[in-house]
Scaffold this motif. Structure first.
Motif, PDB file in Angstrom:
ATOM      1  N   ASN A 181       0.815  -1.210   0.000  1.00 58.50           N
ATOM      2  CA  ASN A 181       0.000   0.000   0.000  1.00 58.50           C
ATOM      3  C   ASN A 181       0.850   1.262   0.000  1.00 58.50           C
ATOM      4  OD1 ASN A 181      -2.618   1.223   0.040  1.00 58.50           O
ATOM      5  ND2 ASN A 181      -2.218   1.853   2.143  1.00 58.50           N
ATOM      6  N   LYS A 182       2.027   1.206   0.621  1.00 52.81           N
ATOM      7  CA  LYS A 182       2.889   2.385   0.681  1.00 52.81           C
ATOM      8  C   LYS A 182       4.047   2.228  -0.293  1.00 52.81           C
ATOM      9  CE  LYS A 182       1.726   3.762   5.399  1.00 52.81           C
ATOM     10  NZ  LYS A 182       2.231   4.129   6.749  1.00 52.81           N
ATOM     11  N   LEU A 183       4.138   3.170  -1.228  1.00 47.49           N
ATOM     12  CA  LEU A 183       5.163   3.112  -2.269  1.00 47.49           C
ATOM     13  C   LEU A 183       6.093   4.321  -2.253  1.00 47.49           C
ATOM     14  CD1 LEU A 183       2.890   1.884  -5.203  1.00 47.49           C
ATOM     15  CD2 LEU A 183       4.586   0.532  -3.956  1.00 47.49           C
ATOM     16  N   GLY A 184       5.851   5.255  -1.343  1.00 49.35           N
ATOM     17  CA  GLY A 184       6.683   6.446  -1.288  1.00 49.35           C
ATOM     18  C   GLY A 184       6.013   7.644  -1.935  1.00 49.35           C
ATOM     19  N   ARG A 185       6.707   8.777  -1.884  1.00 50.56           N
ATOM     20  CA  ARG A 185       6.135  10.030  -2.369  1.00 50.56           C
ATOM     21  C   ARG A 185       6.131  10.117  -3.895  1.00 50.56           C
ATOM     22  NH1 ARG A 185       9.505  13.574  -1.729  1.00 50.56           N
ATOM     23  NH2 ARG A 185       8.120  15.354  -2.118  1.00 50.56           N
ATOM     24  N   ARG A 204      -2.663   4.581  -3.834  1.00 50.82           N
ATOM     25  CA  ARG A 204      -1.905   4.140  -2.665  1.00 50.82           C
ATOM     26  C   ARG A 204      -1.609   5.318  -1.731  1.00 50.82           C
ATOM     27  NH1 ARG A 204      -2.927  -0.338  -5.138  1.00 50.82           N
ATOM     28  NH2 ARG A 204      -1.570  -2.156  -4.841  1.00 50.82           N
ATOM     29  N   ASP A 205      -1.398   4.997  -0.474  1.00 49.86           N
ATOM     30  CA  ASP A 205      -1.143   6.032   0.528  1.00 49.86           C
ATOM     31  C   ASP A 205       0.163   6.776   0.242  1.00 49.86           C
ATOM     32  OD1 ASP A 205      -3.416   5.319   1.855  1.00 49.86           O
ATOM     33  OD2 ASP A 205      -2.404   4.089   3.368  1.00 49.86           O
ATOM     34  N   PRO A 244      13.814  11.859 -14.822  1.00 51.68           N
ATOM     35  CA  PRO A 244      12.773  12.662 -14.170  1.00 51.68           C
ATOM     36  C   PRO A 244      13.269  13.977 -13.571  1.00 51.68           C
ATOM     37  CG  PRO A 244      13.409  10.830 -12.772  1.00 51.68           C
ATOM     38  CD  PRO A 244      14.125  10.631 -14.080  1.00 51.68           C
ATOM     39  N   GLY A 245      14.580  14.144 -13.427  1.00 48.84           N
ATOM     40  CA  GLY A 245      15.106  15.379 -12.847  1.00 48.84           C
ATOM     41  C   GLY A 245      15.234  15.346 -11.338  1.00 48.84           C
ATOM     42  N   HIS A 246      14.768  14.273 -10.711  1.00 48.58           N
ATOM     43  CA  HIS A 246      14.887  14.100  -9.265  1.00 48.58           C
ATOM     44  C   HIS A 246      14.764  12.611  -8.976  1.00 48.58           C
ATOM     45  CE1 HIS A 246      10.533  13.522  -9.374  1.00 48.58           C
ATOM     46  NE2 HIS A 246      10.469  14.643 -10.068  1.00 48.58           N
ATOM     47  N   ARG A 247      15.158  12.219  -7.774  1.00 41.86           N
ATOM     48  CA  ARG A 247      15.119  10.803  -7.424  1.00 41.86           C
ATOM     49  C   ARG A 247      13.681  10.318  -7.220  1.00 41.86           C
ATOM     50  NH1 ARG A 247      19.697   8.352  -9.040  1.00 41.86           N
ATOM     51  NH2 ARG A 247      21.555   9.341  -8.172  1.00 41.86           N
ATOM     52  N   VAL A 248      13.480   9.067  -7.561  1.00 41.22           N
ATOM     53  CA  VAL A 248      12.168   8.423  -7.485  1.00 41.22           C
ATOM     54  C   VAL A 248      12.202   7.381  -6.374  1.00 41.22           C
ATOM     55  CG1 VAL A 248      10.573   6.922  -8.755  1.00 41.22           C
ATOM     56  CG2 VAL A 248      11.697   8.833  -9.927  1.00 41.22           C
ATOM     57  N   ASP A 249      11.111   7.269  -5.626  1.00 39.81           N
ATOM     58  CA  ASP A 249      11.052   6.291  -4.541  1.00 39.81           C
ATOM     59  C   ASP A 249      10.733   4.881  -5.047  1.00 39.81           C
ATOM     60  OD1 ASP A 249      11.449   8.154  -2.324  1.00 39.81           O
ATOM     61  OD2 ASP A 249       9.485   8.945  -2.888  1.00 39.81           O
ATOM     62  N   LEU A 279      16.182   5.799  -9.436  1.00 43.50           N
ATOM     63  CA  LEU A 279      15.713   5.551  -8.083  1.00 43.50           C
ATOM     64  C   LEU A 279      16.617   6.168  -7.022  1.00 43.50           C
ATOM     65  CD1 LEU A 279      14.546   1.853  -8.439  1.00 43.50           C
ATOM     66  CD2 LEU A 279      13.114   3.748  -7.619  1.00 43.50           C
ATOM     67  N   ALA A 280      16.015   6.534  -5.907  1.00 45.08           N
ATOM     68  CA  ALA A 280      16.775   6.973  -4.739  1.00 45.08           C
ATOM     69  C   ALA A 280      17.583   5.797  -4.181  1.00 45.08           C
ATOM     70  CB  ALA A 280      15.813   7.502  -3.678  1.00 45.08           C
ATOM     71  N   PRO A 281      18.616   6.068  -3.361  1.00 43.33           N
ATOM     72  CA  PRO A 281      19.440   4.967  -2.822  1.00 43.33           C
ATOM     73  C   PRO A 281      18.638   3.894  -2.097  1.00 43.33           C
ATOM     74  CG  PRO A 281      20.520   7.070  -2.440  1.00 43.33           C
ATOM     75  CD  PRO A 281      19.164   7.394  -2.988  1.00 43.33           C
ATOM     76  N   THR A 282      17.533   4.275  -1.483  1.00 42.06           N
ATOM     77  CA  THR A 282      16.686   3.289  -0.791  1.00 42.06           C
ATOM     78  C   THR A 282      15.474   2.903  -1.629  1.00 42.06           C
ATOM     79  OG1 THR A 282      15.508   5.068   0.344  1.00 42.06           O
ATOM     80  CG2 THR A 282      17.398   4.091   1.488  1.00 42.06           C
ATOM     81  N   GLY A 283      15.496   3.257  -2.912  1.00 46.08           N
ATOM     82  CA  GLY A 283      14.347   3.033  -3.777  1.00 46.08           C
ATOM     83  C   GLY A 283      14.134   1.575  -4.136  1.00 46.08           C
ATOM     84  N   GLN A 284      12.971   1.316  -4.731  1.00 47.33           N
ATOM     85  CA  GLN A 284      12.611  -0.055  -5.066  1.00 47.33           C
ATOM     86  C   GLN A 284      11.912  -0.110  -6.426  1.00 47.33           C
ATOM     87  OE1 GLN A 284       9.728  -1.559  -2.237  1.00 47.33           O
ATOM     88  NE2 GLN A 284       8.571   0.346  -2.218  1.00 47.33           N
ATOM     89  N   LEU A 285      12.043  -1.253  -7.053  1.00 47.82           N
ATOM     90  CA  LEU A 285      11.402  -1.522  -8.330  1.00 47.82           C
ATOM     91  C   LEU A 285      10.474  -2.714  -8.186  1.00 47.82           C
ATOM     92  CD1 LEU A 285      11.139  -1.614 -11.510  1.00 47.82           C
ATOM     93  CD2 LEU A 285      13.220  -2.996 -11.497  1.00 47.82           C
TER      94      LEU A 285
END
Length: 328
Positions: A181-185, A204-205, A244-249, A279-285
Protein backbone atom coordinates in the motif's frame (compact mmCIF):
# COMPACT_ATOMS: atom_id res chain seq x y z
CA UNK A 1 11.47 -7.14 -42.83
CA UNK A 2 12.92 -6.44 -46.28
CA UNK A 3 13.33 -2.70 -46.67
CA UNK A 4 13.84 -2.56 -50.46
CA UNK A 5 10.32 -3.26 -51.76
CA UNK A 6 9.67 0.44 -52.29
CA UNK A 7 12.76 0.83 -54.44
CA UNK A 8 11.93 -2.34 -56.37
CA UNK A 9 8.42 -1.06 -57.01
CA UNK A 10 9.83 2.07 -58.65
CA UNK A 11 12.70 0.39 -60.49
CA UNK A 12 11.03 -2.81 -61.69
CA UNK A 13 7.27 -2.78 -61.15
CA UNK A 14 6.00 0.46 -62.61
CA UNK A 15 5.33 2.56 -59.52
CA UNK A 16 5.74 6.24 -60.39
CA UNK A 17 6.16 8.54 -57.40
CA UNK A 18 4.88 12.12 -57.84
CA UNK A 19 7.66 14.51 -58.81
CA UNK A 20 6.12 17.32 -56.76
CA UNK A 21 4.08 17.70 -53.61
CA UNK A 22 4.44 16.39 -50.10
CA UNK A 23 4.58 12.70 -49.25
CA UNK A 24 3.17 11.13 -46.09
CA UNK A 25 4.78 8.00 -44.67
CA UNK A 26 2.62 6.32 -42.03
CA UNK A 27 4.16 4.25 -39.22
CA UNK A 28 7.65 3.41 -40.51
CA UNK A 29 9.80 1.77 -37.84
CA UNK A 30 13.50 2.39 -37.30
CA UNK A 31 15.40 0.72 -40.11
CA UNK A 32 12.70 1.15 -42.74
CA UNK A 33 14.43 2.40 -45.89
CA UNK A 34 13.15 5.78 -47.05
CA UNK A 35 16.28 6.70 -48.99
CA UNK A 36 14.32 6.78 -52.26
CA UNK A 37 12.20 9.67 -50.97
CA UNK A 38 13.34 13.31 -50.78
CA UNK A 39 13.60 14.23 -47.10
CA UNK A 40 12.42 17.78 -47.69
CA UNK A 41 9.10 16.52 -49.06
CA UNK A 42 8.33 13.82 -46.48
CA UNK A 43 6.13 13.90 -43.43
CA UNK A 44 6.84 10.82 -41.31
CA UNK A 45 3.69 10.04 -39.30
CA UNK A 46 4.94 8.13 -36.27
CA UNK A 47 3.50 8.22 -32.73
CA UNK A 48 6.26 6.00 -31.25
CA UNK A 49 8.85 8.27 -29.65
CA UNK A 50 12.07 6.31 -30.39
CA UNK A 51 11.14 5.98 -34.08
CA UNK A 52 9.89 9.58 -34.21
CA UNK A 53 13.21 10.82 -32.82
CA UNK A 54 15.27 8.68 -35.21
CA UNK A 55 13.51 9.93 -38.35
CA UNK A 56 13.55 13.51 -37.10
CA UNK A 57 17.30 13.26 -36.46
CA UNK A 58 17.72 11.94 -40.01
CA UNK A 59 16.19 15.14 -41.37
CA UNK A 60 12.57 14.13 -41.95
CA UNK A 61 9.60 16.16 -40.75
CA UNK A 62 8.34 13.80 -38.03
CA UNK A 63 4.74 14.23 -36.87
CA UNK A 64 2.37 12.30 -34.62
CA UNK A 65 -0.50 12.77 -37.10
CA UNK A 66 -0.94 13.73 -40.73
CA UNK A 67 -1.44 17.38 -41.60
CA UNK A 68 -4.78 18.63 -42.93
CA UNK A 69 -4.84 19.02 -46.68
CA UNK A 70 -3.68 16.81 -49.50
CA UNK A 71 -0.48 14.83 -50.01
CA UNK A 72 0.75 13.83 -53.45
CA UNK A 73 1.08 10.23 -52.23
CA UNK A 74 0.99 8.31 -48.97
CA UNK A 75 2.90 5.22 -47.91
CA UNK A 76 1.52 2.95 -45.18
CA UNK A 77 3.90 0.55 -43.45
CA UNK A 78 1.60 -2.16 -42.12
CA UNK A 79 1.67 -2.64 -38.31
CA UNK A 80 0.76 -5.87 -36.52
CA UNK A 81 -2.69 -4.80 -35.32
CA UNK A 82 -5.30 -5.22 -38.05
CA UNK A 83 -7.58 -2.44 -36.78
CA UNK A 84 -4.65 -0.06 -36.66
CA UNK A 85 -3.56 -1.03 -40.20
CA UNK A 86 -7.06 -0.37 -41.53
CA UNK A 87 -7.16 3.00 -39.79
CA UNK A 88 -3.83 4.03 -41.31
CA UNK A 89 -4.97 3.02 -44.80
CA UNK A 90 -8.22 4.94 -44.37
CA UNK A 91 -6.37 8.02 -43.19
CA UNK A 92 -3.92 7.75 -46.08
CA UNK A 93 -6.74 7.37 -48.61
CA UNK A 94 -8.38 10.48 -47.23
CA UNK A 95 -5.32 12.72 -47.75
CA UNK A 96 -3.68 11.27 -50.89
CA UNK A 97 -4.77 10.17 -54.37
CA UNK A 98 -2.17 7.39 -54.46
CA UNK A 99 -1.74 5.08 -51.46
CA UNK A 100 1.19 2.65 -51.27
CA UNK A 101 0.91 -0.19 -48.75
CA UNK A 102 3.98 -2.19 -47.69
CA UNK A 103 3.97 -5.00 -45.14
CA UNK A 104 4.81 -8.51 -44.10
CA UNK A 105 2.54 -11.46 -44.79
CA UNK A 106 2.67 -12.33 -41.09
CA UNK A 107 1.14 -8.91 -40.39
CA UNK A 108 -1.77 -9.52 -42.74
CA UNK A 109 -0.72 -7.53 -45.80
CA UNK A 110 -2.20 -10.10 -48.21
CA UNK A 111 -5.59 -9.81 -46.53
CA UNK A 112 -5.41 -6.01 -46.77
CA UNK A 113 -4.49 -6.33 -50.45
CA UNK A 114 -7.55 -8.46 -51.19
CA UNK A 115 -9.83 -6.10 -49.30
CA UNK A 116 -8.40 -2.99 -50.98
CA UNK A 117 -8.97 -4.55 -54.41
CA UNK A 118 -12.71 -4.63 -53.63
CA UNK A 119 -12.80 -0.95 -52.69
CA UNK A 120 -10.36 0.95 -54.88
CA UNK A 121 -8.39 0.56 -58.09
CA UNK A 122 -5.22 -1.41 -57.37
CA UNK A 123 -2.62 -0.12 -59.83
CA UNK A 124 0.20 -2.53 -59.04
CA UNK A 125 1.38 -5.23 -56.64
CA UNK A 126 4.22 -7.64 -56.07
CA UNK A 127 5.42 -10.01 -53.38
CA UNK A 128 8.99 -10.09 -52.13
CA UNK A 129 10.85 -11.30 -49.03
CA UNK A 130 7.78 -12.70 -47.22
CA UNK A 131 5.90 -9.48 -47.78
CA UNK A 132 3.90 -7.52 -50.33
CA UNK A 133 3.79 -3.97 -51.63
CA UNK A 134 0.78 -2.68 -53.54
CA UNK A 135 -0.60 0.68 -54.50
CA UNK A 136 -4.10 1.87 -55.25
CA UNK A 137 -6.22 4.90 -55.99
CA UNK A 138 -9.75 5.83 -54.93
CA UNK A 139 -12.24 3.87 -52.89
CA UNK A 140 -14.31 4.48 -49.78
CA UNK A 141 -12.47 3.47 -46.59
CA UNK A 142 -14.36 5.60 -44.10
CA UNK A 143 -15.62 2.55 -42.22
CA UNK A 144 -12.00 1.53 -41.61
CA UNK A 145 -11.31 4.65 -39.59
CA UNK A 146 -10.73 4.00 -35.90
CA UNK A 147 -13.82 5.11 -34.07
CA UNK A 148 -13.93 6.95 -30.78
CA UNK A 149 -12.06 5.49 -27.85
CA UNK A 150 -13.64 2.28 -26.60
CA UNK A 151 -14.35 1.56 -22.97
CA UNK A 152 -13.19 -1.69 -21.38
CA UNK A 153 -13.26 -3.00 -17.80
CA UNK A 154 -13.18 -0.45 -14.95
CA UNK A 155 -14.13 2.30 -17.41
CA UNK A 156 -10.69 2.57 -19.01
CA UNK A 157 -10.53 3.97 -22.55
CA UNK A 158 -8.26 2.46 -25.21
CA UNK A 159 -7.66 2.83 -28.93
CA UNK A 160 -6.74 0.37 -31.70
CA UNK A 161 -3.07 -0.52 -31.86
CA UNK A 162 -2.14 0.25 -28.26
CA UNK A 163 -0.98 -2.57 -26.02
CA UNK A 164 -3.87 -4.53 -24.48
CA UNK A 165 -6.50 -2.49 -26.31
CA UNK A 166 -9.21 -5.12 -25.85
CA UNK A 167 -8.96 -5.62 -22.10
CA UNK A 168 -6.83 -5.25 -18.99
CA UNK A 169 -3.58 -7.16 -19.27
CA UNK A 170 -3.53 -10.07 -16.74
CA UNK A 171 0.14 -9.49 -15.94
CA UNK A 172 -0.58 -5.89 -14.97
CA UNK A 173 -3.51 -7.07 -12.84
CA UNK A 174 -1.16 -9.43 -11.01
CA UNK A 175 1.34 -6.64 -10.41
CA UNK A 176 -1.33 -4.29 -8.99
CA UNK A 177 -2.56 -7.03 -6.66
CA UNK A 178 1.00 -7.62 -5.43
CA UNK A 179 2.00 -4.03 -4.66
CA UNK A 180 2.25 -2.85 -1.05
CA UNK A 181 0.00 0.00 0.00
CA UNK A 182 2.89 2.38 0.68
CA UNK A 183 5.16 3.11 -2.27
CA UNK A 184 6.68 6.45 -1.29
CA UNK A 185 6.14 10.03 -2.37
CA UNK A 186 7.38 9.84 -5.97
CA UNK A 187 6.48 6.90 -8.22
CA UNK A 188 7.28 6.33 -11.89
CA UNK A 189 5.41 3.98 -14.22
CA UNK A 190 7.75 3.07 -17.08
CA UNK A 191 5.87 2.03 -20.19
CA UNK A 192 2.66 3.33 -18.65
CA UNK A 193 0.48 2.48 -21.66
CA UNK A 194 -3.08 3.73 -21.27
CA UNK A 195 -2.70 4.16 -17.51
CA UNK A 196 -3.94 1.01 -15.77
CA UNK A 197 -1.03 0.70 -13.34
CA UNK A 198 -0.78 4.42 -12.69
CA UNK A 199 -4.42 4.87 -11.77
CA UNK A 200 -4.18 2.07 -9.23
CA UNK A 201 -0.81 3.26 -7.90
CA UNK A 202 -2.12 6.79 -7.42
CA UNK A 203 -4.68 5.36 -5.00
CA UNK A 204 -1.91 4.14 -2.66
CA UNK A 205 -1.14 6.03 0.53
CA UNK A 206 1.33 8.90 0.38
CA UNK A 207 1.86 9.21 -3.38
CA UNK A 208 2.49 12.86 -4.23
CA UNK A 209 3.91 12.62 -7.76
CA UNK A 210 3.07 9.98 -10.37
CA UNK A 211 5.23 9.95 -13.51
CA UNK A 212 3.63 8.20 -16.49
CA UNK A 213 6.33 7.50 -19.07
CA UNK A 214 5.11 6.12 -22.40
CA UNK A 215 6.64 6.03 -25.89
CA UNK A 216 3.33 5.57 -27.76
CA UNK A 217 1.65 8.96 -28.15
CA UNK A 218 -1.75 7.34 -28.77
CA UNK A 219 -1.52 5.28 -25.57
CA UNK A 220 -0.38 8.33 -23.60
CA UNK A 221 -3.39 10.34 -24.78
CA UNK A 222 -5.58 7.51 -23.51
CA UNK A 223 -3.73 7.68 -20.19
CA UNK A 224 -4.50 11.39 -19.90
CA UNK A 225 -8.18 10.46 -20.09
CA UNK A 226 -7.89 7.48 -17.76
CA UNK A 227 -5.79 9.09 -15.03
CA UNK A 228 -7.55 12.29 -14.01
CA UNK A 229 -5.29 13.18 -11.12
CA UNK A 230 -3.43 16.41 -10.42
CA UNK A 231 -0.45 14.41 -9.17
CA UNK A 232 0.02 12.70 -12.55
CA UNK A 233 2.74 13.96 -14.87
CA UNK A 234 2.65 12.62 -18.43
CA UNK A 235 5.84 12.12 -20.42
CA UNK A 236 5.97 11.15 -24.11
CA UNK A 237 9.38 9.57 -23.86
CA UNK A 238 11.47 6.47 -24.40
CA UNK A 239 11.52 4.92 -20.93
CA UNK A 240 15.04 3.58 -21.45
CA UNK A 241 16.50 7.09 -21.38
CA UNK A 242 13.89 9.00 -19.36
CA UNK A 243 15.32 11.31 -16.67
CA UNK A 244 12.77 12.66 -14.17
CA UNK A 245 15.11 15.38 -12.85
CA UNK A 246 14.89 14.10 -9.27
CA UNK A 247 15.12 10.80 -7.42
CA UNK A 248 12.17 8.42 -7.49
CA UNK A 249 11.05 6.29 -4.54
CA UNK A 250 9.41 3.47 -6.51
CA UNK A 251 9.30 2.36 -10.13
CA UNK A 252 6.55 0.05 -11.35
CA UNK A 253 6.54 -1.50 -14.79
CA UNK A 254 5.29 -4.18 -17.11
CA UNK A 255 7.97 -3.67 -19.76
CA UNK A 256 7.42 -4.56 -23.42
CA UNK A 257 9.51 -7.43 -24.71
CA UNK A 258 8.61 -7.67 -28.39
CA UNK A 259 9.94 -5.91 -31.46
CA UNK A 260 7.47 -6.94 -34.13
CA UNK A 261 6.93 -10.66 -33.54
CA UNK A 262 10.37 -11.33 -32.11
CA UNK A 263 10.90 -11.56 -28.36
CA UNK A 264 13.54 -9.04 -27.26
CA UNK A 265 14.30 -9.38 -23.54
CA UNK A 266 17.04 -6.76 -23.99
CA UNK A 267 14.31 -4.12 -24.07
CA UNK A 268 13.10 -5.17 -20.62
CA UNK A 269 16.70 -5.20 -19.40
CA UNK A 270 17.11 -1.63 -20.61
CA UNK A 271 14.00 -0.68 -18.62
CA UNK A 272 15.58 -2.24 -15.52
CA UNK A 273 18.80 -0.24 -15.91
CA UNK A 274 16.83 2.96 -16.49
CA UNK A 275 14.83 2.31 -13.32
CA UNK A 276 17.99 1.76 -11.28
CA UNK A 277 19.43 5.07 -12.45
CA UNK A 278 16.41 7.15 -11.47
CA UNK A 279 15.71 5.55 -8.08
CA UNK A 280 16.77 6.97 -4.74
CA UNK A 281 19.44 4.97 -2.82
CA UNK A 282 16.69 3.29 -0.79
CA UNK A 283 14.35 3.03 -3.78
CA UNK A 284 12.61 -0.05 -5.07
CA UNK A 285 11.40 -1.52 -8.33
CA UNK A 286 8.34 -3.71 -8.84
CA UNK A 287 8.04 -5.35 -12.22
CA UNK A 288 5.97 -8.12 -13.78
CA UNK A 289 7.19 -10.32 -16.61
CA UNK A 290 6.46 -13.54 -18.43
CA UNK A 291 7.97 -16.31 -16.38
CA UNK A 292 10.40 -17.45 -19.07
CA UNK A 293 12.08 -14.05 -19.51
CA UNK A 294 15.61 -13.94 -18.01
CA UNK A 295 15.59 -10.67 -16.06
CA UNK A 296 16.99 -11.84 -12.73
CA UNK A 297 20.67 -11.56 -13.68
CA UNK A 298 20.25 -7.96 -14.82
CA UNK A 299 18.30 -7.13 -11.68
CA UNK A 300 21.06 -8.54 -9.47
CA UNK A 301 23.66 -6.50 -11.33
CA UNK A 302 21.68 -3.30 -10.81
CA UNK A 303 20.21 -3.86 -7.32
CA UNK A 304 21.46 -5.15 -3.98
CA UNK A 305 18.37 -7.20 -3.17
CA UNK A 306 16.11 -9.07 -5.58
CA UNK A 307 13.25 -11.48 -4.90
CA UNK A 308 10.14 -12.87 -6.49
CA UNK A 309 7.19 -11.68 -4.43
CA UNK A 310 4.29 -13.14 -6.41
CA UNK A 311 3.59 -15.20 -9.48
CA UNK A 312 1.80 -18.01 -11.21
CA UNK A 313 2.58 -20.39 -14.06
CA UNK A 314 2.60 -17.55 -16.61
CA UNK A 315 3.97 -14.50 -14.82
CA UNK A 316 6.32 -13.45 -12.04
CA UNK A 317 6.39 -10.27 -9.97
CA UNK A 318 9.91 -9.24 -9.02
CA UNK A 319 10.91 -6.73 -6.37
CA UNK A 320 14.36 -5.16 -6.49
CA UNK A 321 15.62 -2.85 -3.74
CA UNK A 322 18.53 -0.46 -3.23
CA UNK A 323 20.07 0.22 -6.64
CA UNK A 324 23.80 -0.37 -6.79
CA UNK A 325 25.72 2.88 -6.39
CA UNK A 326 27.62 2.21 -9.60
CA UNK A 327 24.29 2.63 -11.39
CA UNK A 328 23.51 5.86 -9.53
Amino acid sequence: MSHNRLSLAVEEHGLSLPAEGRLAVFAPRVGYDLSLLPRERCDVIQPLKPDFDTFEAAGYAAKVAEEPGTYAAAIVVVPRAKAQARDLIARAAQVADIVIVDGQKTDGVDSLYKECRKRGEVLGSFAKAHGRLFWFSGGDFEDWRAGPARQIDEGFETRPGVFSADGIDPASQLLVASLPNKLGRVVADLGAGWGFLSRHVAARDGVEVMHLVEADHVALECARTNVKDARAQFHWSDATNFKPGHRVDTVVMNPPFHTGRKAEPDLGKAFILAAAKMLAPTGQLFMVANRHLPYEATLREAFQQVEEVAGDTRFKVLQAQRPSRTRG
